[in-house]
Design a protein around this motif. Structure first.
Motif, PDB file in Angstrom:
ATOM      1  N   GLU A  36      25.146 -40.313  11.548  1.00  0.00           N
ATOM      2  CA  GLU A  36      24.759 -41.636  12.039  1.00  0.00           C
ATOM      3  C   GLU A  36      25.105 -41.792  13.516  1.00  0.00           C
ATOM      4  O   GLU A  36      24.306 -42.324  14.298  1.00  0.00           O
ATOM      5  N   ALA A  37      26.280 -41.316  13.915  1.00  0.00           N
ATOM      6  CA  ALA A  37      26.683 -41.389  15.323  1.00  0.00           C
ATOM      7  C   ALA A  37      25.750 -40.546  16.188  1.00  0.00           C
ATOM      8  O   ALA A  37      25.353 -40.970  17.281  1.00  0.00           O
ATOM      9  N   TYR A  38      25.380 -39.380  15.687  1.00  0.00           N
ATOM     10  CA  TYR A  38      24.456 -38.514  16.425  1.00  0.00           C
ATOM     11  C   TYR A  38      23.088 -39.181  16.577  1.00  0.00           C
ATOM     12  O   TYR A  38      22.501 -39.176  17.661  1.00  0.00           O
ATOM     13  N   GLN A  39      22.594 -39.766  15.504  1.00  0.00           N
ATOM     14  CA  GLN A  39      21.299 -40.440  15.567  1.00  0.00           C
ATOM     15  C   GLN A  39      21.325 -41.604  16.554  1.00  0.00           C
ATOM     16  O   GLN A  39      20.348 -41.844  17.268  1.00  0.00           O
ATOM     17  N   LEU A  40      22.452 -42.306  16.611  1.00  0.00           N
ATOM     18  CA  LEU A  40      22.599 -43.405  17.563  1.00  0.00           C
ATOM     19  C   LEU A  40      22.567 -42.885  18.996  1.00  0.00           C
ATOM     20  O   LEU A  40      21.888 -43.458  19.849  1.00  0.00           O
ATOM     21  N   THR A  41      23.268 -41.793  19.260  1.00  0.00           N
ATOM     22  CA  THR A  41      23.266 -41.241  20.617  1.00  0.00           C
ATOM     23  C   THR A  41      21.894 -40.690  20.996  1.00  0.00           C
ATOM     24  O   THR A  41      21.498 -40.783  22.162  1.00  0.00           O
ATOM     25  N   VAL A  42      21.169 -40.147  20.042  1.00  0.00           N
ATOM     26  CA  VAL A  42      19.809 -39.675  20.311  1.00  0.00           C
ATOM     27  C   VAL A  42      18.927 -40.862  20.693  1.00  0.00           C
ATOM     28  O   VAL A  42      18.147 -40.787  21.657  1.00  0.00           O
ATOM     29  N   GLN A  59      18.989 -41.322  36.401  1.00  0.00           N
ATOM     30  CA  GLN A  59      19.196 -39.885  36.202  1.00  0.00           C
ATOM     31  C   GLN A  59      20.642 -39.615  35.790  1.00  0.00           C
ATOM     32  O   GLN A  59      20.899 -38.782  34.918  1.00  0.00           O
ATOM     33  N   ASN A  60      21.573 -40.337  36.425  1.00  0.00           N
ATOM     34  CA  ASN A  60      22.981 -40.208  36.029  1.00  0.00           C
ATOM     35  C   ASN A  60      23.195 -40.699  34.604  1.00  0.00           C
ATOM     36  O   ASN A  60      23.939 -40.086  33.828  1.00  0.00           O
ATOM     37  N   LEU A  61      22.540 -41.814  34.250  1.00  0.00           N
ATOM     38  CA  LEU A  61      22.659 -42.333  32.886  1.00  0.00           C
ATOM     39  C   LEU A  61      22.085 -41.348  31.865  1.00  0.00           C
ATOM     40  O   LEU A  61      22.660 -41.156  30.784  1.00  0.00           O
ATOM     41  N   VAL A  62      20.962 -40.739  32.212  1.00  0.00           N
ATOM     42  CA  VAL A  62      20.339 -39.756  31.312  1.00  0.00           C
ATOM     43  C   VAL A  62      21.267 -38.558  31.127  1.00  0.00           C
ATOM     44  O   VAL A  62      21.459 -38.073  30.009  1.00  0.00           O
ATOM     45  N   ALA A  63      21.867 -38.088  32.225  1.00  0.00           N
ATOM     46  CA  ALA A  63      22.783 -36.947  32.125  1.00  0.00           C
ATOM     47  C   ALA A  63      23.985 -37.304  31.256  1.00  0.00           C
ATOM     48  O   ALA A  63      24.416 -36.508  30.411  1.00  0.00           O
ATOM     49  N   SER A  64      24.507 -38.504  31.441  1.00  0.00           N
ATOM     50  CA  SER A  64      25.646 -38.952  30.637  1.00  0.00           C
ATOM     51  C   SER A  64      25.258 -39.082  29.165  1.00  0.00           C
ATOM     52  O   SER A  64      25.993 -38.656  28.274  1.00  0.00           O
ATOM     53  N   ALA A  65      24.096 -39.668  28.920  1.00  0.00           N
ATOM     54  CA  ALA A  65      23.618 -39.832  27.537  1.00  0.00           C
ATOM     55  C   ALA A  65      23.382 -38.467  26.894  1.00  0.00           C
ATOM     56  O   ALA A  65      23.666 -38.277  25.710  1.00  0.00           O
ATOM     57  N   LEU A 108      25.011 -34.336  23.080  1.00  0.00           N
ATOM     58  CA  LEU A 108      25.405 -32.958  22.763  1.00  0.00           C
ATOM     59  C   LEU A 108      26.794 -32.903  22.130  1.00  0.00           C
ATOM     60  O   LEU A 108      27.033 -32.089  21.236  1.00  0.00           O
ATOM     61  N   GLY A 109      27.693 -33.786  22.584  1.00  0.00           N
ATOM     62  CA  GLY A 109      29.023 -33.857  21.964  1.00  0.00           C
ATOM     63  C   GLY A 109      28.937 -34.296  20.512  1.00  0.00           C
ATOM     64  O   GLY A 109      29.607 -33.720  19.637  1.00  0.00           O
ATOM     65  N   GLN A 110      28.120 -35.301  20.250  1.00  0.00           N
ATOM     66  CA  GLN A 110      27.940 -35.766  18.872  1.00  0.00           C
ATOM     67  C   GLN A 110      27.268 -34.699  18.018  1.00  0.00           C
ATOM     68  O   GLN A 110      27.590 -34.545  16.835  1.00  0.00           O
ATOM     69  N   GLU A 111      26.351 -33.943  18.617  1.00  0.00           N
ATOM     70  CA  GLU A 111      25.685 -32.868  17.885  1.00  0.00           C
ATOM     71  C   GLU A 111      26.693 -31.784  17.496  1.00  0.00           C
ATOM     72  O   GLU A 111      26.661 -31.264  16.382  1.00  0.00           O
ATOM     73  N   ALA A 112      27.623 -31.474  18.410  1.00  0.00           N
ATOM     74  CA  ALA A 112      28.651 -30.473  18.121  1.00  0.00           C
ATOM     75  C   ALA A 112      29.560 -30.956  16.988  1.00  0.00           C
ATOM     76  O   ALA A 112      29.918 -30.176  16.092  1.00  0.00           O
ATOM     77  N   GLN A 113      29.921 -32.243  17.009  1.00  0.00           N
ATOM     78  CA  GLN A 113      30.755 -32.788  15.929  1.00  0.00           C
ATOM     79  C   GLN A 113      30.011 -32.742  14.598  1.00  0.00           C
ATOM     80  O   GLN A 113      30.593 -32.412  13.561  1.00  0.00           O
ATOM     81  N   LEU A 114      28.728 -33.086  14.632  1.00  0.00           N
ATOM     82  CA  LEU A 114      27.924 -33.044  13.411  1.00  0.00           C
ATOM     83  C   LEU A 114      27.860 -31.619  12.865  1.00  0.00           C
ATOM     84  O   LEU A 114      28.014 -31.399  11.658  1.00  0.00           O
TER      85      LEU A 114
END
Length: 147
Positions: free
Chosen positions: A23-29, A84-90, A95-101
């Motif tokens: 769910e956290a990963y889907q939210l970040t996506v 662009q900075n926001l996109v890089a941060s997002a 990617l962090g949430q994907e690694a946790q998943l």
């Protein structure tokens, strides 16, 4: 006699953690997609504005209009840089949430594999016990026929 997995509670907890991570990963996506769409919108707006400015320059444009367009484009470039900075941060967050998943998924798979192995071992024990019982019954029937 039925099979009871001794780590069932742990497996349930790990599955819940995996679901939360999903769910956290889907939210970040979703957040990444929203910011990326805004960035695309501003890039498209800048491209369109530059195209219009080139068309107007070929026809003729006074200095104040050129200055106005340049100021607007400069402000748009600042906005684009911010997004662009926001996109890089997002993207990093996603990617962090994907690694946790992925990590949670691996943990669940380990416990599921352990459960499958223990269930196979249990079935083998039950089957061996059944075979011994059948052998004993056969021996007793043979002995009863002989007497």
């Amino acid at each position: 006699m039925s099979f009871k997995y001794k780590f069932q509670k742990i497996l349930s907890i790990k599955e819940t953690e995996k679901q939360r991570a999903l769910e956290a990963y889907q939210l970040t996506v979703k957040q990444f997609e929203e910011v990326a769409e805004k960035l695309y919108h501003y890039l498209k707006q800048k491209e369109d504005l530059e195209s219009i400015q080139l068309q107007k320059l070929s026809v003729g444009l006074n200095v104040t209009e050129i200055k106005h367009h340049q100021t607007f484009i400069t402000n748009l470039e600042k906005t684009i840089s911010h997004f662009q900075n926001l996109v890089a941060s997002a993207r990093q967050n996603m990617l962090g949430q994907e690694a946790q998943l992925l990590e949670k998924n691996i943990e669940v798979k380990k416990y599921e594999k352990l459960k499958d192995k223990q269930q196979e071992d249990f079935q083998e024990l039950v089957s061996a016990a059944d075979n011994r019982l059948m052998d004993e019954i056969s021996i007793q029937q043979y002995m009863n026929k002989e007497s």
